[in-house]
Write a protein that holds these residues in place. Structure first.
Motif, mmCIF file in Angstrom:
data_model
loop_
_atom_site.group_PDB
_atom_site.id
_atom_site.type_symbol
_atom_site.label_atom_id
_atom_site.label_comp_id
_atom_site.label_asym_id
_atom_site.label_seq_id
_atom_site.Cartn_x
_atom_site.Cartn_y
_atom_site.Cartn_z
ATOM 1 N N GLY A 233 9.269 3.963 -5.221
ATOM 2 C CA GLY A 233 8.325 3.945 -4.121
ATOM 3 C C GLY A 233 7.419 5.163 -4.163
ATOM 4 O O GLY A 233 7.355 5.887 -5.159
ATOM 5 N N LEU A 234 6.729 5.423 -3.065
ATOM 6 C CA LEU A 234 5.751 6.505 -3.037
ATOM 7 C C LEU A 234 6.387 7.873 -3.230
ATOM 8 O O LEU A 234 5.792 8.763 -3.840
ATOM 9 N N THR A 235 7.621 8.065 -2.725
ATOM 10 C CA THR A 235 8.255 9.380 -2.876
ATOM 11 C C THR A 235 8.571 9.718 -4.319
ATOM 12 O O THR A 235 8.831 10.880 -4.640
ATOM 13 N N SER A 236 8.566 8.709 -5.195
ATOM 14 C CA SER A 236 8.869 8.985 -6.603
ATOM 15 C C SER A 236 7.841 9.927 -7.212
ATOM 16 O O SER A 236 8.168 10.725 -8.097
ATOM 17 N N PHE A 237 6.573 9.860 -6.742
ATOM 18 C CA PHE A 237 5.553 10.788 -7.241
ATOM 19 C C PHE A 237 5.889 12.222 -6.850
ATOM 20 O O PHE A 237 5.844 13.138 -7.671
ATOM 21 N N ALA A 238 6.242 12.403 -5.577
ATOM 22 C CA ALA A 238 6.606 13.746 -5.115
ATOM 23 C C ALA A 238 7.877 14.230 -5.794
ATOM 24 O O ALA A 238 8.014 15.423 -6.094
ATOM 25 N N GLY A 239 8.804 13.314 -6.059
ATOM 26 C CA GLY A 239 10.048 13.691 -6.731
ATOM 27 C C GLY A 239 9.830 14.173 -8.148
ATOM 28 O O GLY A 239 10.589 15.003 -8.662
ATOM 29 N N ARG A 240 8.797 13.670 -8.803
ATOM 30 C CA ARG A 240 8.465 14.125 -10.152
ATOM 31 C C ARG A 240 7.818 15.513 -10.134
ATOM 32 O O ARG A 240 7.867 16.241 -11.128
ATOM 33 N N LEU A 241 7.197 15.859 -9.013
ATOM 34 C CA LEU A 241 6.461 17.122 -8.921
ATOM 35 C C LEU A 241 7.259 18.247 -8.277
ATOM 36 O O LEU A 241 7.235 19.381 -8.733
ATOM 37 N N ARG A 242 7.977 17.918 -7.202
ATOM 38 C CA ARG A 242 8.663 18.948 -6.428
ATOM 39 C C ARG A 242 9.934 18.338 -5.813
ATOM 40 O O ARG A 242 9.948 17.966 -4.627
ATOM 41 N N PRO A 243 11.005 18.213 -6.591
ATOM 42 C CA PRO A 243 12.247 17.607 -6.072
ATOM 43 C C PRO A 243 12.739 18.323 -4.820
ATOM 44 O O PRO A 243 12.830 19.546 -4.788
ATOM 45 N N THR A 244 13.062 17.522 -3.795
ATOM 46 C CA THR A 244 13.499 18.064 -2.510
ATOM 47 C C THR A 244 14.596 17.162 -1.944
ATOM 48 O O THR A 244 14.418 15.945 -1.861
ATOM 49 N N GLY A 245 15.722 17.758 -1.560
ATOM 50 C CA GLY A 245 16.863 16.991 -1.092
ATOM 51 C C GLY A 245 16.723 16.482 0.335
ATOM 52 O O GLY A 245 15.906 16.978 1.119
ATOM 53 N N ARG A 246 17.550 15.516 0.676
ATOM 54 C CA ARG A 246 17.530 14.920 2.008
ATOM 55 C C ARG A 246 17.879 15.929 3.092
ATOM 56 O O ARG A 246 17.443 15.795 4.235
ATOM 57 N N TYR A 247 18.706 16.906 2.751
ATOM 58 C CA TYR A 247 19.160 17.857 3.756
ATOM 59 C C TYR A 247 18.534 19.245 3.584
ATOM 60 O O TYR A 247 18.915 20.187 4.265
ATOM 61 N N ASP A 248 17.557 19.370 2.685
ATOM 62 C CA ASP A 248 16.830 20.630 2.559
ATOM 63 C C ASP A 248 15.968 20.840 3.804
ATOM 64 O O ASP A 248 15.396 19.878 4.333
ATOM 65 N N PRO A 249 15.824 22.062 4.271
ATOM 66 C CA PRO A 249 15.052 22.335 5.489
ATOM 67 C C PRO A 249 13.544 22.364 5.237
ATOM 68 O O PRO A 249 12.828 23.247 5.713
ATOM 69 N N ARG A 250 13.065 21.402 4.503
ATOM 70 C CA ARG A 250 11.643 21.336 4.157
ATOM 71 C C ARG A 250 11.332 19.943 3.621
ATOM 72 O O ARG A 250 12.233 19.161 3.338
ATOM 73 N N GLY A 251 10.057 19.642 3.461
ATOM 74 C CA GLY A 251 9.630 18.412 2.838
ATOM 75 C C GLY A 251 8.615 18.714 1.752
ATOM 76 O O GLY A 251 8.559 19.833 1.225
ATOM 77 N N VAL A 252 7.782 17.734 1.426
ATOM 78 C CA VAL A 252 6.768 17.890 0.371
ATOM 79 C C VAL A 252 5.469 17.247 0.843
ATOM 80 O O VAL A 252 5.489 16.180 1.473
ATOM 81 N N VAL A 253 4.345 17.895 0.541
ATOM 82 C CA VAL A 253 3.041 17.288 0.760
ATOM 83 C C VAL A 253 2.285 17.317 -0.561
ATOM 84 O O VAL A 253 2.253 18.349 -1.255
ATOM 85 N N VAL A 254 1.695 16.183 -0.934
ATOM 86 C CA VAL A 254 0.967 16.057 -2.203
ATOM 87 C C VAL A 254 -0.442 15.568 -1.906
ATOM 88 O O VAL A 254 -0.632 14.590 -1.160
ATOM 89 N N ARG A 255 -1.441 16.252 -2.479
ATOM 90 C CA ARG A 255 -2.834 15.825 -2.383
ATOM 91 C C ARG A 255 -3.151 14.998 -3.611
ATOM 92 O O ARG A 255 -2.895 15.424 -4.754
ATOM 93 N N LEU A 256 -3.719 13.806 -3.395
ATOM 94 C CA LEU A 256 -3.893 12.833 -4.468
ATOM 95 C C LEU A 256 -5.362 12.476 -4.662
ATOM 96 O O LEU A 256 -6.202 12.715 -3.795
#
Length: 345
Positions: A233-256
């Motif tokens: 799904g869409l998170t797979s792009f962010a996972g390739r760039l900046r892996p972030t766990g479900r319980y990490d105290p942060r998320g990811v933002v990607v400009r496309l």
């Protein structure tokens, strides 16, 4: 049997039926299999001592299939290791045939004092249940197209974790999942608020259309609660760039950007059997409780993979990551906590 113990089950009969099945080789989850999954959960939680199970009804045969099989199996000779719980089939006064039914069923089950609610569906089904769950724990089982949030695990094993939580043989989860809060302030002053469990994607498409996203050339901003490299799904792009766990105290933002105009691109699975490239301008951490203003001046916003909101030049859109989502039952953790320690020989 533990008196007063109860769980809720909501199988979405419409999960796994969107347009992505036409353009890719996604697996089909027939409603007969959803009925079988519910029956395996029932049998397991009953064996572990759960007194009642609240089951949503539908017009597609999932609940009816469960009811027929319970009647048939109840007439068979039982064993000391099998006990069926009392099943209460819930109905809505005014069903809509939309995601609102999932929200209503979740509210109804919480009102009936269920210790946990298990949902059979994809990311959209999980998101629909959130407003109705309150503080009741959630367990999501994958039966959708893209399943970033729900887990792919055998229903029997999931039933073991549910039964242990419901009978207090194992502790209920205390940590809340992350949520993305989307706020659209219209030019007339009205405000619309929505949430997403997995991702929010801002794109240039001007109408909602078939809702599901699969054309990467229209994607412009992607906000993720977590980003796993093995996701689909869409998170797979962010996972390739900046892996972030479900319980990490942060998320990811990607400009496309359109991949045909990009200096850098990433190839990832946007749907089962469908690898696509997306152009990347930047990727950064998404901090908790910090509102981000959407830069695109018009388009649509997809919540957990499906377009839900339209906005224009007169509208202001913000996305905020917060750790105020549902409590989620982690099956391996529950089963590990209940492991029996045998004396060494």
């Amino acid at each position: 049997m533990v008196e007063g113990s109860a769980i809720g089950i909501i199988p979405n009969p419409m999960s796994g039926r969107d347009i992505r099945r036409i353009i890719s080789q996604a697996s089909v989850f027939p409603n007969t299999e959803k009925s079988s999954m519910v029956l395996r959960i029932l049998r397991t939680v009953g064996t572990l001592g759960v007194e009642r199970v609240l089951l949503s009804t539908d017009t597609f045969g999932v609940a009816a299939g469960v009811q027929r099989e319970i009647k048939r199996l109840s007439g068979e000779r039982s064993t000391a290791h099998v006990r069926w719980p009392k099943v209460e089939f819930l109905t809505l006064e005014r069903p809509t045939g939309t995601a609102a039914d999932t929200t209503a069923y979740a509210q109804m089950m919480v009102g009936h004092c269920s210790a946990a609610v298990v949902l059979l569906g994809g990311d959209g089904t999980m998101r629909a249940a959130v407003p109705g769950l309150g503080d009741t724990p959630l367990l999501g089982l994958s039966t959708g197209t893209n399943n970033a949030f729900p887990v792919m695990i055998e229903a029997t094993v999931a039933g073991m974790a549910l039964g242990m939580v419901a009978t207090r043989a194992a502790p209920a989860p205390t940590t809340h999942a992350k949520l993305l809060h989307v706020e659209v302030t219209r030019g007339n002053g009205s405000v619309r608020h929505e949430v997403a469990l997995v991702d929010v994607c801002v794109n240039t498409l001007s109408v909602l259309g078939s809702r599901a996203l699969w054309k990467t050339s229209s994607l412009r901003e992607l906000y993720c609660t977590f980003a796993e490299p093995h996701a689909i799904g869409l998170t797979s792009f962010a996972g390739r760039l900046r892996p972030t766990g479900r319980y990490d105290p942060r998320g990811v933002v990607v400009r496309l950007v359109d991949p045909f105009c990009a200096t850098h691109s990433v190839l990832a699975p946007i749907a089962p059997g469908l690898l696509e490239s997306v152009g990347v301008l930047s990727s950064t951490e998404l901090l908790l409780n910090v509102p981000h203003r959407v830069e695109l001046d018009r388009g649509t916003i997809a919540l957990d993979g499906e377009r839900e909101l339209e906005f224009g030049p007169d509208d202001a859109v913000t996305v905020t990551l917060a750790q105020d989502g549902p409590r989620v039952i982690d099956v391996p953790t529950v089963l590990a906590a209940s492991a029996v320690a045998w004396p060494s020989t």
